[in-house]
Design a protein around this motif. Structure first.
Motif, PDB file in Angstrom:
ATOM      1  N   PRO A 386       0.874  -1.369   0.077  1.00 18.58           N
ATOM      2  CA  PRO A 386      -0.017  -0.011   0.161  1.00 18.58           C
ATOM      3  C   PRO A 386       0.846   1.197  -0.120  1.00 18.58           C
ATOM      4  N   ILE A 387       2.029   1.284   0.398  1.00 21.43           N
ATOM      5  CA  ILE A 387       2.960   2.451   0.495  1.00 21.43           C
ATOM      6  C   ILE A 387       3.561   2.688  -0.786  1.00 21.43           C
ATOM      7  N   PHE A 390       0.601   4.202  -2.403  1.00 25.03           N
ATOM      8  CA  PHE A 390       0.326   5.612  -1.910  1.00 25.03           C
ATOM      9  C   PHE A 390       1.318   6.654  -2.645  1.00 25.03           C
ATOM     10  N   MET A 393       0.187   7.390  -6.206  1.00 26.20           N
ATOM     11  CA  MET A 393      -0.816   8.193  -6.292  1.00 26.20           C
ATOM     12  C   MET A 393      -0.557   9.660  -5.864  1.00 26.20           C
ATOM     13  N   CYS A 394       0.313   9.701  -4.952  1.00 25.15           N
ATOM     14  CA  CYS A 394       0.626  11.097  -4.390  1.00 25.15           C
ATOM     15  C   CYS A 394       1.312  11.925  -5.558  1.00 25.15           C
TER      16      CYS A 394
ATOM     17  N   ASN B  51       2.488  13.565   6.256  1.00 27.52           N
ATOM     18  CA  ASN B  51       1.930  12.227   5.547  1.00 27.52           C
ATOM     19  C   ASN B  51       0.228  12.502   5.666  1.00 27.52           C
ATOM     20  N   MET B  54      -1.286  14.515   2.964  1.00 26.84           N
ATOM     21  CA  MET B  54      -1.165  14.012   1.697  1.00 26.84           C
ATOM     22  C   MET B  54      -2.184  12.664   1.530  1.00 26.84           C
ATOM     23  N   GLY B  55      -2.701  12.263   2.592  1.00 28.25           N
ATOM     24  CA  GLY B  55      -3.584  11.141   2.559  1.00 28.25           C
ATOM     25  C   GLY B  55      -2.949   9.797   2.810  1.00 28.25           C
ATOM     26  N   HIS B  56      -1.655   9.626   3.317  1.00 32.35           N
ATOM     27  CA  HIS B  56      -1.023   8.228   3.732  1.00 32.35           C
ATOM     28  C   HIS B  56      -2.255   7.228   4.564  1.00 32.35           C
ATOM     29  N   PRO B  57      -2.179   6.225   3.842  1.00 35.49           N
ATOM     30  CA  PRO B  57      -3.195   5.221   4.497  1.00 35.49           C
ATOM     31  C   PRO B  57      -3.056   4.871   6.152  1.00 35.49           C
ATOM     32  N   ALA B  77      -8.861  11.586  -2.580  1.00 36.35           N
ATOM     33  CA  ALA B  77      -8.005  10.525  -2.743  1.00 36.35           C
ATOM     34  C   ALA B  77      -6.518  11.243  -2.840  1.00 36.35           C
ATOM     35  N   SER B  78      -5.485  10.604  -2.458  1.00 32.06           N
ATOM     36  CA  SER B  78      -4.275  11.162  -2.667  1.00 32.06           C
ATOM     37  C   SER B  78      -3.901  11.566  -3.993  1.00 32.06           C
TER      38      SER B  78
END
Lengths: 437, 256
Positions: A386-387, A390, A393-394, B51, B54-57, B77-78
């Motif tokens: 997931p990272i 992420f 997506m960032c 973080n 920025m939307g870090h899970p 969403a990010s």
């Protein structure tokens, strides 16, 4: 026609299988009896823990029909490649019985033989008798015996010593429809210091999930003589209601190299067994495989690297991508004989699971009988990090595109190990399949 | 702080990691053209704030609001936050094996421009930015952050910022792990990017980056809160005297 009776035995061989030289007839009979004598492999047994062997008990052979019905476009395209000399030859094989070789005349001038195995048992008796069943015979198991008894026709390829076949040879094997069984076979002998690339493509079969599945049981034997260089791609993209079983064995002599690229994409159930025996010092074998499963596809793959001689080198890198409820089981055996000193053997299997309903097993097996070896294995099974998602997506990349990027990135390093000239073809297959994974 | 011209407006943000509150009500407004710095000891919640925005899970925003250019970020969403103009340079950039820097950068730029956008200038722009940041051209075909040194990763983060031209850039410990030459190059990159229309938030433990990128405002973060704000001189005082004097002045304990 071969038929299984109610006790799952082959009562007798069809008349069309009782032709050819006596030694072949007697081998077929021995293998038929072997098949009948051997019980179904018990489920707990080593290579059958994940797959039900009764799914492969089917012997009604397909009726011959127009070759290439499903592959007309592909054949047309390959004809063009032939005429532009991007391809050394094209062999079509319908249901393991109707073999046609195209564009091989030019190679014949160099002494290269590409022909139906049924012709080769007459025309190249010495070579065939020496090699056929040499790597896949009765000792391997029930289903290998089944192919050995029932192969109706196969493909024979021989490259003489010091001869290079520069372009790839494409073997296009099409299975018959629902309820049919086929037993394709391939025998390849690559001479001393000779060079050959084969793309062995298995497709067709049945797409009708409501009817009986199509069944294919294949056997591939490849001999790489001293200092030869062989590259073999096995591409399985059967239709959705097709069960396939394939055993591949290659034996390479001193100084020879073998690249094996197993690609398993299609079918309902696919059990494949790829093995290379490194039989002389300096032999090198690399296997770079990819497997993509979706829906309820079931894959069961086994690899073997058997170091029968010292100073040999092997490497395996298999990538598995699964989604929906697809299943993959992989077992990889590295065997290093007691007399095989100073060997290097590496094995890696990574599995990427895109849905929570998928299942992957990965089991490395080592049988190392001497101390003087370098050996390592690695295995991973897990979802997309997931990272990583992420991070992509960032940078504005949407979820699905980011997932696709990570999946593609997962297989690309394996793909990039395949030499450039082959990679282009393979990338096409991989990309097409990835679009649906 | 120019309250009326707020580019990034954060109000009473609370962030939790695994149900533990790590940011305990932060409010901050950053105007166009401004450079802010958040400084604080390890564990004070600086990176969590970055973080979380920025939307870090793993970083859940449990309370408060955050707006960029008037639009609420927290419902996005990010990837939407990125396309809305928010950028985070990671403290620990993530390796994506099998995805080359060039392919990744192209996808990122394309996602910002829209999928039918003209990309004919991409290659030239990418080459120029790489050369400005002292990134060897060979990096274009290497896998993203895979086996890169700390300094290389940070340069690639700044490269992404230059290519994407966000309206608001948060740089999380971008100076950490950099030698002096890399620090200069990276700082120059930040200064080239910064203009009177965008905002920069530097999150850092040390003052040294602030020698090269001059902040308009410096905030001290401790125990999940901004406890003190001032100008660039505050950073110098922290460098000189450490965080202890802030604790003493406010009666706090750092890093709890």
């Amino acid at each position: 026609m071969a038929k299984l009776d109610s006790e799952y035995t082959i009562p007798d061989l069809a008349p069309e299988l009782q032709r050819g030289p006596t030694w072949l007839q007697s081998r077929r009979q021995t293998l038929r009896e072997k098949f009948n004598d051997l019980p179904l492999p018990p489920r707990g047994l080593h290579l059958w823990r994940y797959t039900d062997p009764s799914k492969f008990m089917q012997a009604q052979t397909a009726e011959a029909s127009a070759t290439g019905s499903r592959f007309a476009d592909l054949i047309e395209q390959e004809r063009k490649h032939l005429s532009e000399s991007h391809l050394a030859g094209l062999v079509t094989d319908f249901a393991g019985r109707d073999i046609k070789a195209l564009g091989v005349e030019k190679l014949a001038a160099k002494g290269v033989v590409i022909t139906a195995l049924s012709d080769a048992v007459e025309s190249h008796l010495d070579l065939v008798e020496k090699h056929l069943y040499g790597l896949i015979g009765s000792e391997m198991g029930k289903f290998e015996a089944m192919n050995g008894a029932l192969w109706n026709d196969g493909i024979f390829v021989y490259v003489p010593d010091n001869t290079t076949v520069e372009q790839p040879l494409h073997l296009l094997r099409e299975s018959g429809g629902a309820g049919s069984a086929q037993f394709p076979r391939l025998l390849v002998v690559v001479g001393r210091n000779a060079e050959l690339t084969i793309i062995d493509e298995y497709g067709g079969g049945s797409a009708d999930k409501k009817a009986d599945p199509a069944y294919s049981n294949g056997a591939v034997e490849i001999y790489g003589l001293e200092d030869s260089r062989t590259r073999y791609v096995s591409l399985q993209r059967n239709e959705a209601a097709t069960n396939s079983y394939l055993t591949h064995r290659a034996k390479i002599a001193s100084g020879a190299s073998m690249l094996t690229v197993p690609l398993a994409f299609g079918g309902a159930l696919s059990k494949q067994n790829f093995g290379v025996i490194l039989n002389g010092p300096g032999a090198e074998s690399n296997m770079y495989g990819m497997l993509f499963g979706s829906g309820r596809q079931h894959f069961d793959n086994h690899t073997l690297h058997h170091h029968a001689a010292g100073k040999t080198h092997s490497n395996i890198d298999i990538k598995v991508v699964l989604r929906d409820k697809a299943i993959s089981a992989y077992t990889g055996l590295i065997r290093i004989d007691e007399t095989a000193q100073t060997c290097e053997a590496y094995q890696e299997n990574r599995n990427l699971l895109l849905s929570s309903g998928t299942k992957a097993e990965t089991i490395p097996e080592l049988e190392i009988l001497n101390e003087d070896v370098s050996c390592s294995h690695g295995a991973t099974v897990g979802p997309i990090d997931p990272i990583q998602l992420f991070y992509l997506m960032c940078r504005g990349i949407q979820l699905e595109a980011a997932q696709r990027m990570i999946v593609s990135g997962f297989v690309v390093p394996t793909l990039n190990r395949v030499p450039q000239d082959m990679r282009e073809r393979i990338t096409r297959f991989v990309d097409t399949r990835l679009e649906n994974v | 702080m120019s309250e009326q011209q707020g580019l990034l407006e954060i109000k009473d943000i609370h962030i939790s990691v695994e149900d533990k509150e790590v940011v305990k009500g932060v409010s901050l407004t950053i105007g166009r053209g401004e450079v802010h710095a958040i400084m604080g000891p390890n564990g004070s919640g600086k990176s969590s704030l970055s973080n979380g925005l920025m939307g870090h899970p793993s970083y859940k925003i449990t309370r408060g609001e955050a707006k960029l250019g008037g639009k609420s970020l927290l419902d996005m969403a990010s990837d939407e936050r990125s396309r809305a103009g928010l950028f985070l340079a990671f403290q620990y950039p993530v390796a994506i094996p099998g995805v080359t820097v060039a392919n990744f950068m192209r996808s990122a730029v394309l996602s910002h421009r829209g999928k039918d956008a003209d990309m004919s200038d991409f290659r030239k722009l990418f080459k120029k930015e790489m050369s400005d940041l002292g990134v060897d051209a060979s990096f274009a075909t290497r896998y993203l952050n895979d086996g890169f040194s700390g300094g290389e990763k940070k340069r690639i983060e700044i490269l992404q910022m230059s290519m994407l031209q966000p309206s608001m850039a948060i740089l999380d410990e971008t100076d950490s792990g950099l030698d002096i030459d890399a620090l200069k190059t990276v700082s120059e990159g930040i200064n080239r990017y910064h203009n009177d229309q965008n905002g920069v938030l530097l999150v850092t433990h040390y003052q040294r980056l602030l020698n090269y990128v001059k902040p308009d405002f410096v905030h001290v973060m401790m125990d999940g809160r901004l406890v003190k704000s001032g100008g660039a001189e505050l950073a110098l005082k922290l460098e000189d005297q450490g965080y202890e004097w802030v604790e003493n002045e406010l009666g706090l304990k750092a890093g709890v």
